[in-house]
Design a protein around this motif. Structure first.
Motif, mmCIF file in Angstrom:
data_model
loop_
_atom_site.group_PDB
_atom_site.id
_atom_site.type_symbol
_atom_site.label_atom_id
_atom_site.label_comp_id
_atom_site.label_asym_id
_atom_site.label_seq_id
_atom_site.Cartn_x
_atom_site.Cartn_y
_atom_site.Cartn_z
ATOM 1 N N UNK A 43 5.465 4.805 1.785
ATOM 2 C CA UNK A 43 4.562 5.422 0.810
ATOM 3 C C UNK A 43 3.359 4.510 0.554
ATOM 4 N N UNK B 267 0.356 2.705 -1.712
ATOM 5 C CA UNK B 267 0.527 2.063 -3.035
ATOM 6 C C UNK B 267 0.234 2.977 -4.234
ATOM 7 N N UNK B 268 -0.597 3.987 -4.073
ATOM 8 C CA UNK B 268 -0.928 4.842 -5.217
ATOM 9 C C UNK B 268 0.144 5.910 -5.471
ATOM 10 N N UNK B 269 1.095 6.063 -4.549
ATOM 11 C CA UNK B 269 2.171 7.040 -4.746
ATOM 12 C C UNK B 269 3.224 6.456 -5.688
ATOM 13 N N UNK B 270 3.788 7.326 -6.532
ATOM 14 C CA UNK B 270 4.835 6.890 -7.463
ATOM 15 C C UNK B 270 5.982 6.215 -6.700
ATOM 16 N N UNK C 120 6.022 2.523 -6.195
ATOM 17 C CA UNK C 120 6.037 1.693 -7.402
ATOM 18 C C UNK C 120 7.373 1.687 -8.132
ATOM 19 N N UNK C 121 8.402 2.278 -7.505
ATOM 20 C CA UNK C 121 9.703 2.364 -8.189
ATOM 21 C C UNK C 121 10.759 1.530 -7.472
#
Lengths: 202, 92
Positions: free
Chosen positions: B83, B85-88, B91-92
Motif C-alpha cells: 500500500x 503511504x497515504x493509504x490507511x 499506517x496500521x
C-alpha cells in the motif's frame, strides 16, 4: 534533485469519513498559507540566497514542507475514501465533489484554486526571510483554527504535528534572519538588498 | 538508542521506529544548518544516523524498499506492491 521515500513523515490513521472536515482542511493543501505554497516558496527562494547556511535551511525546510503536503493529501484522501453519495449530497463537500470527485486538488477552504502569489519570492534576503517568518505564523494560525473545527481525534493528531512544525520552522527562520543580519555589511544598517547590490558594484 | 531492531519487529513497528528516528534527524539537521559548529549536535546526528541506517536495512530486507533504488529482488518489482503511504492500510 529529490528521491521519494515510501513513508509519511507522521502517520495518518483516519477511520471515519468526514466530508465537512475535508472541505476545511483542504486549505492547508492549496490555500493562501498551505503546504504547497510553503514548499515552493522556500525552494524557489534558495537561488538568490547568498548565505550557504540560510540556503541550507531553505532547502531542508522546503523539503520537509513537501512531506507535509503529502500528510495533508493523505488526510484528505482518508477523509473522503469511503463516502457515500448520500453523505456527499447533504454536505458542503458536494460543491467540491462536482468538480473534482474525491481527487485531491489544491484549493483554499473557500474554493479558490491555488494561487502562485503564495510563493512570494522577492529575491532579497531580508524581504524573503521576513516573508517566511510571517508565513510560518500564518500557517500555525490556520492549524489552530482547524483544531477548533475538528471533532475527530484521528484527524486532530496529525494536524497537531503539522502545527508544531510551523512553530519549529519559525524558530529556524529566526536563526536565519539573525545569521543574515550578523553577516550583513555593518554600514548597511537598514538591511537593504544584500543579495543583489554587491554584484552591481562589481 | 533503546529500541533495538530484532526479527520479531512487525513491519508497522519497524516503520514507526524509522519515522521517529527520521523525525529526530530532521530536527538535528535543521539545527545544524543554523549552528554548523555545534559539536554536541554533530555527535547526536551521527548517533541517529548509525541507528537509522541499521533500521532502514532491516526494513528493506524484511518488509520492502523505502526508495525505488532499494528494490533488492532480482525476480520481481516490489516498489509498487505494498500500500502507498497515504493509504490507511500503510499506517496500521
Amino acid at each position: 534533485m529529490w528521491i521519494y521515500e515510501r513513508k509519511l513523515q507522521y502517520p495518518v490513521r483516519i477511520r471515519r469519513s468526514n466530508p465537512r472536515l475535508a472541505s476545511v482542511i483542504i486549505s492547508q493543501l492549496g490555500g493562501p498559507d498551505g503546504e504547497l505554497g510553503a514548499s515552493m516558496r522556500y525552494l524557489n527562494q534558495r537561488y538568490s540566497m547568498p548565505n550557504r547556511n540560510i540556503a541550507g535551511i531553505l532547502t531542508d525546510v522546503g523539503t520537509e514542507e513537501l512531506a507535509h503536503l503529502e500528510i495533508v493529501g493523505a488526510i484528505l484522501h482518508q477523509l473522503t475514501a469511503n463516502l457515500s453519495e448520500e453523505e456527499i449530497a447533504k454536505s458542503f463537500f458536494a460543491a467540491y465533489f462536482t468538480d473534482h470527485t474525491v481527487g485531491v486538488y489544491p484549493q483554499g477552504a473557500d474554493g479558490t484554486p491555488f494561487n502562485a502569489r503564495a510563493f512570494a519570492v522577492k529575491g532579497d534576503v531580508f524581504a524573503d526571510l521576513n516573508e517566511d517568518l510571517a508565513a510560518e505564523q500564518k500557517a500555525r494560525v490556520t492549524y489552530d483554527n482547524l483544531l477548533r473545527l475538528i471533532d475527530d481525534p484521528d484527524v486532530a493528531d496529525p494536524i497537531r504535528f503539522l502545527r508544531e512544525r510551523e512553530v519549529v520552522h519559525y524558530q529556524r527562520f529566526g536563526d536565519a534572519l539573525r545569521i543574515a543580519q550578523d553577516n550583513a555589511d555593518c554600514k548597511n544598517f537598514y538591511a537593504i538588498n544584500p543579495a543583489f547590490d554587491p554584484r552591481r558594484k562589481g | 538508542m533503546t529500541n533495538q531492531p530484532n526479527p520479531q519487529n512487525r513491519p508497522a513497528e519497524l516503520l514507526d521506529m524509522i519515522q521517529k528516528i527520521d523525525f529526530a534527524l530532521v530536527e538535528t539537521i535543521l539545527y545544524l544548518d543554523a549552528y554548523p559548529d555545534n559539536r554536541q549536535a554533530l555527535v547526536f546526528y551521527h548517533k541517529l544516523l548509525t541507528e537509522r541506517t541499521r533500521l532502514a536495512e532491516q526494513y528493506e530486507k524484511n518488509v520492502g524498499p523505502l526508495t525505488a533504488t532499494a528494490n533488492r529482488s532480482t525476480a520481481s518489482w516490489n516498489w509498487t506492491k505494498a500500500p502507498w503511504p497515504w493509504e490507511l492500510a500503510a499506517n496500521c
